[in-house]
Design a protein around this motif. Structure first.
Motif: not given
Length: 225
Positions: A36-43, A115-119, A126-136
């Motif tokens: 599980f990966i949650r991207l945080n807005s602080n990078g 929320t992604l800050d970066g690249r 196997n699979n990628i499951v988008i479990s909630n909003d995924l935004i820049y």
């Protein structure tokens, strides 16, 4: 008129895997089993995984915060090999006993949101499951330098859990479902499709899927009725 030759899909995403594999000097992060990966807005990123191929590296935690994204911008999740143990705990925080969609904690699955800050490129064996909003974080304007790639050997799918009666399951904090999907990403399904789980069961999303990016897939996947 002149036509260019069609772009063909690669047989797998193993070239990306090499960028994360410490066995071949990859500088990214290689995880094993459901992650599980949650991207945080602080990078940073919050990670929960069964295990990592580089246990000595503090930059790739299996249960904690990745202070900064990998320098080469690659995270790869592979399936456990025969004989490799998988922890009994499920790292996926939205696992629901009533969900008709089952997950194998030893499979190379990624659950991603935030929320992604970066690249960053996230690839799954196997699979990628988008479990909630995924935004820049920087938005969708020309001034944004954020960029996300999601590359799965099998499916890239939007989480849409239902029970065996075909009723939606409310899994997000506050008793919500994923009702209004916003996705910023370049998506590639190497062997299958981009799709919505259980697309023909439960209630439809409140609004159409809002996707900013690209979709590459071997087959056109179902996203609704």
């Amino acid at each position: 008129l002149q036509f260019r030759a069609p772009l063909t899909l690669p047989p797998s995403n193993t070239q990306i895997r090499a960028e994360a594999d410490p066995a071949v000097a990859g500088q990214g992060c290689m995880y094993v089993g459901a992650t599980f990966i949650r991207l945080n807005s602080n990078g940073s990123a919050t990670i929960r995984s069964v295990r990592t191929d580089d246990p000595s590296s503090s930059k790739c935690p299996i249960n904690g915060t990745m202070a900064s994204l990998p320098g080469n911008g690659v995270i790869y999740v592979r399936s456990a090999r025969p004989g490799e143990t998988c922890l009994s705990s499920n790292p996926h925080p939205y696992s629901l006993s009533a969900d008709v969609t089952s997950y194998n904690r030893c499979a190379g699955d990624v659950f991603v949101e935030g929320t992604l800050d970066g690249r960053l490129t996230i690839a799954a064996e196997n699979n990628i499951v988008i479990s909630n909003d995924l935004i820049y974080r920087g938005g969708r304007g020309a001034g944004s330098d954020d960029m996300l790639g999601l590359v799965a050997n099998n499916f890239v799918e939007i989480m849409h859990p239902v029970n065996n009666g075909g009723q939606n399951l409310h899994y997000l904090p506050g008793g919500r479902t994923f009702e209004d999907p916003h996705i910023d990403a370049a998506i590639l399904s190497v062997e299958h499709s981009f799709r919505v789980q259980n697309h023909d069961e439960g209630n439809d999303f409140d609004d159409p899927i809002d996707l900013f990016g690209t979709i590459g897939q071997l087959y056109r996947g179902p996203v609704g009725t």
